[in-house]
Design a protein around this motif. Structure first.
Motif, short mmCIF file in Angstrom:
data_model
loop_
_atom_site.label_atom_id
_atom_site.label_comp_id
_atom_site.label_asym_id
_atom_site.label_seq_id
_atom_site.Cartn_x
_atom_site.Cartn_y
_atom_site.Cartn_z
N VAL A 67 0.82 -1.19 0.00
CA VAL A 67 0.00 0.00 0.00
C VAL A 67 0.87 1.25 0.00
CG1 VAL A 67 -1.73 1.31 1.28
CG2 VAL A 67 -1.87 -1.19 1.20
N SER A 68 1.83 1.28 0.93
CA SER A 68 2.68 2.46 1.05
C SER A 68 3.91 2.11 1.87
CB SER A 68 1.91 3.60 1.73
OG SER A 68 2.72 4.76 1.85
N THR B 232 12.00 8.82 1.88
CA THR B 232 11.31 8.54 0.62
C THR B 232 10.06 7.72 0.88
OG1 THR B 232 13.38 8.56 -0.61
CG2 THR B 232 11.50 7.45 -1.64
N SER B 233 8.95 8.17 0.33
CA SER B 233 7.69 7.45 0.47
C SER B 233 7.22 6.98 -0.90
CB SER B 233 6.62 8.31 1.13
OG SER B 233 6.37 9.47 0.35
N ASN B 234 6.48 5.89 -0.88
CA ASN B 234 5.89 5.34 -2.09
C ASN B 234 4.46 4.92 -1.81
OD1 ASN B 234 8.07 5.05 -4.31
ND2 ASN B 234 9.10 4.29 -2.48
N TYR B 235 3.65 4.93 -2.85
CA TYR B 235 2.26 4.54 -2.72
C TYR B 235 1.85 3.67 -3.90
CZ TYR B 235 2.05 8.34 0.67
OH TYR B 235 2.28 9.17 1.75
N ALA B 236 0.94 2.74 -3.62
CA ALA B 236 0.31 2.00 -4.70
C ALA B 236 -0.55 2.97 -5.50
CB ALA B 236 -0.54 0.87 -4.13
N THR C 203 -1.88 8.74 3.13
CA THR C 203 -0.63 9.42 3.45
C THR C 203 0.07 8.65 4.57
OG1 THR C 203 -1.57 11.58 2.89
CG2 THR C 203 0.46 11.56 4.19
N ILE C 204 1.33 8.32 4.34
CA ILE C 204 2.13 7.65 5.36
C ILE C 204 2.99 8.69 6.07
CG2 ILE C 204 4.07 7.09 3.81
CD1 ILE C 204 4.27 4.37 5.29
N SER C 205 3.14 8.51 7.38
CA SER C 205 3.97 9.44 8.15
C SER C 205 4.57 8.70 9.33
CB SER C 205 3.14 10.64 8.62
OG SER C 205 2.11 10.23 9.49
N ARG C 206 5.50 9.35 10.00
CA ARG C 206 6.15 8.70 11.14
C ARG C 206 6.41 9.71 12.24
NH1 ARG C 206 11.98 7.69 8.15
NH2 ARG C 206 12.51 9.88 7.88
N ASP C 207 6.53 9.19 13.43
CA ASP C 207 6.94 9.96 14.59
C ASP C 207 8.14 9.23 15.17
OD1 ASP C 207 7.34 11.05 17.13
OD2 ASP C 207 5.21 11.45 17.43
N ASN C 208 9.32 9.70 14.85
CA ASN C 208 10.53 8.98 15.27
C ASN C 208 10.67 8.95 16.79
OD1 ASN C 208 11.35 8.36 12.65
ND2 ASN C 208 12.51 10.26 12.44
N ALA C 209 10.26 10.01 17.43
CA ALA C 209 10.39 10.07 18.90
C ALA C 209 9.54 9.00 19.58
CB ALA C 209 10.02 11.45 19.39
N GLU C 210 8.40 8.70 18.97
CA GLU C 210 7.49 7.73 19.57
C GLU C 210 7.58 6.36 18.90
OE1 GLU C 210 5.67 8.22 22.22
OE2 GLU C 210 6.32 10.31 22.41
#
Length: 124
Positions: free
Chosen positions: A47-48, A55-59, A67-74
């Motif tokens: 999916v993603s 770098t992000s990718n999507y089908a 939309t994919i995202s991240r929280d590195n701290a958590e």
């Protein structure tokens, strides 16, 4: 090392849902974290993804809606899903690879770690 998904549920067509993936125990500086899904009677598909370089990718089927995202701290990764369609109904899995993937991000064999999955149902 562990991945735990949450946030699945039942939503009406056109609605939104956010999936979360809690990652623990991973120490690699190079990685790719991805969402896959498996609809009833179908194979698992990418999916993603998001790699350590950002770098992000999507089908194609979800571009412009997810939309994919991240929280590195958590140590969390999210998949924001908007304008959901019945064909988005599937079990969604979080997957982790200790490789910085680009074009190969859709290959399940590149991921050594998988979550248990969370069900997303889009129906009226």
């Amino acid at each position: 090392s562990q991945l735990v998904e949450s946030g699945g549920g039942l939503v009406q067509p056109g609605g939104s849902l956010t999936l979360s993936c809690a990652a623990s125990g991973f120490t690699s500086n190079y990685y790719t974290i991805a969402w896959f899904r498996q609809a009833p009677g179908k194979g698992r598909e990418g999916v993603s993804c998001l790699n350590n370089g950002g770098t992000s990718n999507y089908a194609d089927s979800v571009k412009g809606r997810f939309t994919i995202s991240r929280d590195n701290a958590e140590n969390m990764v999210y998949l924001q899903m908007n304008r959901l369609k019945p064909e988005d109904t599937a079990v969604y899995y979080c997957a982790f690879s200790e490789i910085q993937l680009f074009r190969e991000w859709v290959l399940q064999s590149r991921y050594a770690y998988w979550g248990q999955g969370t069900q997303v149902t889009v129906s009226s």
